[in-house]
Design an enzyme around this catalytic site. Structure first.
Site, mmCIF file in Angstrom:
data_model
loop_
_atom_site.group_PDB
_atom_site.id
_atom_site.type_symbol
_atom_site.label_atom_id
_atom_site.label_comp_id
_atom_site.label_asym_id
_atom_site.label_seq_id
_atom_site.Cartn_x
_atom_site.Cartn_y
_atom_site.Cartn_z
ATOM 1 C CG HIS A 28 -4.326 2.152 -2.243
ATOM 2 N ND1 HIS A 28 -4.277 2.790 -1.026
ATOM 3 C CD2 HIS A 28 -5.637 2.095 -2.577
ATOM 4 C CE1 HIS A 28 -5.520 3.095 -0.639
ATOM 5 N NE2 HIS A 28 -6.361 2.699 -1.555
ATOM 6 C CG ASP A 75 -2.301 0.577 0.868
ATOM 7 O OD1 ASP A 75 -2.320 1.739 0.414
ATOM 8 O OD2 ASP A 75 -3.329 -0.093 1.054
ATOM 9 C CD GLU A 82 -9.815 4.192 -1.035
ATOM 10 O OE1 GLU A 82 -10.708 4.576 -0.276
ATOM 11 O OE2 GLU A 82 -8.638 4.026 -0.655
HETATM 12 C C1 TNX Z 1 -10.424 2.348 2.086
HETATM 13 S S1 TNX Z 1 -11.687 -0.171 1.266
HETATM 14 C C2 TNX Z 1 -9.412 1.518 1.661
HETATM 15 C C3 TNX Z 1 -8.242 1.321 2.537
HETATM 16 C C4 TNX Z 1 -8.377 2.060 3.840
HETATM 17 C C5 TNX Z 1 -9.805 1.976 4.330
HETATM 18 C C6 TNX Z 1 -10.055 2.569 5.675
HETATM 19 C C7 TNX Z 1 -10.442 -0.188 0.351
HETATM 20 C C8 TNX Z 1 -10.438 -1.187 -0.676
HETATM 21 N N1 TNX Z 1 -9.470 0.744 0.527
HETATM 22 O O1 TNX Z 1 -7.083 1.711 1.846
HETATM 23 O O2 TNX Z 1 -7.507 1.505 4.769
HETATM 24 O O3 TNX Z 1 -10.618 2.637 3.398
HETATM 25 O O4 TNX Z 1 -11.300 2.107 6.178
#
Ligand code: TNX
Length: 551
Positions: free
Chosen positions: A273, A200, A340
């Site tokens: 990420h 990440d 994301e």
């Molecule tokens: C979203 S849910 C993310 C993570 C974060 C999380 C915190 C997802 C696939 N990605 O990178 O840790 O929210 O709740």
């Protein structure tokens, strides 16, 4: 009180302390609740140290596992013997038998306690482990000389094929010993999948030989946010933090999990990420001239550039690294993230824009899908199928990809309607990084409110899909454990227990057998003593903080 009576009381206390034959735990306390339990009040089977564990050759590892678990739990150190080679000396036996006749469903086991023996039948590792878990729950959590197991016949199999727990080892990293403990927790609860979130923005946590800077640079951050990421001003410590699991450690964990019937799905999160990646190799970023740091803060989405640039070096990198990681994991599935991925960095980058045009992609969403398809292709060369977060559906994607839906029912329905298999992992209520109380003094969590009863009452299959006969696309569910605010194993345990126990019943037990009051009874009488036996933390206020009461 007469002297005689006092003497009597003393001798009674003395007697109780030396008598070490213990009553078994009740079959009514088994968690997650089995499909069928037929009690016969006729008799019992006595297991003492002379009893043997007799196994069919397929289950040698599980016989050793049962031996160790039972010895640790009760002090009964049984002899383990291959079936056919038992000398007939033991008066009582625990048989671990391979059977593909009686066992006619996926992941099914049966357990009979009758006559002189206990018999567990299964046709694969996982289901034998489930039988063993059920049996271990019938033994007391203390040292004994013998245990009388009441006659019973159990037939059991899971409701869902995918029963997972995720763990983010990036935001905080945990020692191999805890990863193994986490796998033990999964095995106890009859889960079958550990989703290991290995990369990440805040670090790269697996050894890679082909691109060594991923570890030398990408595994380390210079500081870590203190407090909540919404705090103004943000505060940081100044401690270098990081590390990575070596390939040998990964192999060790994979082997440990396999004995316990747990499949490990690794996740390398791309094309967003990726801050740790571009910190190590800026040439894979949309700003190759920039020196990136490994992220020291949480909540990266959109706020900082962390995407990969579509250039030949990047794709070569992806192919090499995904191949290298694929070789370490026997799992048929590989998770490539896909969540994301902010499009603004690609919009601002001429190289990405040129790539979109040259490849006739519709837009940045098309580019996101292009990345996913490329990597899916690399993984196919290694015979792996792909899982991705639900954003992988932004473009048109091959139906073989499994969608891990962290949205709500809506996104799950969309994915199933598009004929993708779906794993439900909705933020509400399956994000165990969310609060489980509204106590302002509760230890820090990301946000949200997912109390225990909400987890227990969660139904993975939306009604609409049942009506449309598309319910079979929902293959299971998973809880996610993002560790921004979990810096220690104890904090992870505090966040997962008892919510993970509730989820195990959602995933394993027949829907019509679910009963929250009875679940809480079993939690208190049988499962919390387990947490204590494991020396694990857990959230004690689960009965106070519920979604029913408007707190
Ligand atoms: C979203 S849910 C993310 C993570 C974060 C999380 C915190 C997802 C696939 N990605 O990178 O840790 O929210 O709740």
């Amino acid at each position: 009180m007469t002297l005689k009576y006092i003497r009597f009381l003393f001798s009674l206390i003395f007697l109780l302390s030396v008598v070490s034959s213990a009553a078994a735990q009740s079959v009514d306390d088994i968690t997650p609740k089995p499909v069928e339990v037929k009690k016969a009040d006729r008799g019992h089977v006595t297991i003492d140290k002379k009893a043997q564990i007799v196994f069919d050759k397929q289950f040698a590892d599980q016989a050793a596992y049962l031996k160790d678990m039972l010895a640790a739990q009760t002090g009964l150190n049984l002899q383990v013997v291959l079936n056919g080679q038992n000398k007939g000396k033991a008066s009582h036996r625990i048989f671990l038998l391979f059977d593909n006749q009686v066992i006619n469903k996926a992941e099914m086991y049966t357990m009979t306690v009758e006559g002189k023996d206990v018999t567990i039948r299964a046709k694969d590792t996982g289901s034998m482990v489930y039988g063993i878990q059920t049996l271990l729950q019938l033994f007391p959590l203390k040292k004994v000389e013998e245990v009388k197991l009441q006659d019973v016949e159990i037939t059991d199999y899971p409701r869902f094929a995918y029963r997972g727990m995720h763990l983010d080892v990036v935001r905080h990293m945990f020692p191999v010993s805890f990863i193994k403990k986490y796998i033990d927790y999964l095995a106890f609860h009859k889960f079958n999948t550990f989703h290991w979130h290995l990369t990440d923005d805040q670090g790269w946590r697996i050894e890679i030989e082909s691109y060594p800077k991923l570890n030398a640079v990408g595994s380390w951050r210079d500081a870590t946010l203190i407090g909540h990421f919404k705090d103004v001003p943000a505060r940081y410590d100044s401690t270098r933090y990081g590390g990575f699991y070596t390939k040998n450690e990964v192999r060790e964990v994979v082997k440990y999990a396999a004995v316990r019937g747990i499949n490990i799905i690794p996740e390398i999160d791309i094309p967003g990420h990726s801050r740790a990646t571009i910190a190590a190799y800026p040439e894979f970023s949309t700003r190759p001239d920039t020196t990136w740091n490994v992220a020291t803060t949480w909540g990266m989405y959109n706020r900082q550039n962390n995407v990969l640039q579509p250039n030949p070096a990047t794709f070569k990198f992806l192919k090499t690294v995904f191949h290298e990681v694929a070789d370490l994991f026997p799992s048929a599935y590989f998770h490539l993230g896909g969540d994301e991925c902010s499009k603004m960095w690609w919009k601002a980058d001429p190289v990405s824009q040129k790539f979109i045009k040259q490849h006739n992609l519709k837009d940045e969403k098309g580019l996101q899908t292009y990345f996913i398809e490329q990597v899916a292709g690399y993984l196919k060369e290694k015979n792996k199928k792909v899982i991705g977060w639900h954003e992988i559906l932004e473009g048109d994607l091959d139906k073989s990809a499994i969608v891990m839906n962290w949205g709500g029912d809506k996104e799950g329905i969309t994915a199933a309607t598009r004929k993708h298999q779906v794993i439900m992992t909705p933020g509400k209520p399956l994000y165990f990084d969310h609060y489980q109380s509204k106590d302002p003094n509760d230890s820090l969590a990301i946000h949200g409110y997912n109390p225990l009863d909400a987890v227990y009452k969660y139904e993975p299959v939306p009604d609409v899909l049942r009506q449309k006969k598309l319910d079979h696309y929902i293959i299971g569910a998973q809880a996610n454990v993002w560790t921004e605010y979990m810096a220690s194993p104890a904090k992870v345990e505090y966040m997962i227990f008892p919510r993970m126990t509730a989820l195990s019943e959602v995933l394993w037990s027949p829907r019509e057998k679910k009963d929250y009051a009875d679940f809480k009874r079993r939690l208190t009488t049988a499962v919390i003593p387990r947490y204590r036996y494991w020396n694990s933390s857990y959230f004690k206020g689960f009965d106070t903080w519920t979604s029913d009461k408007q707190q």
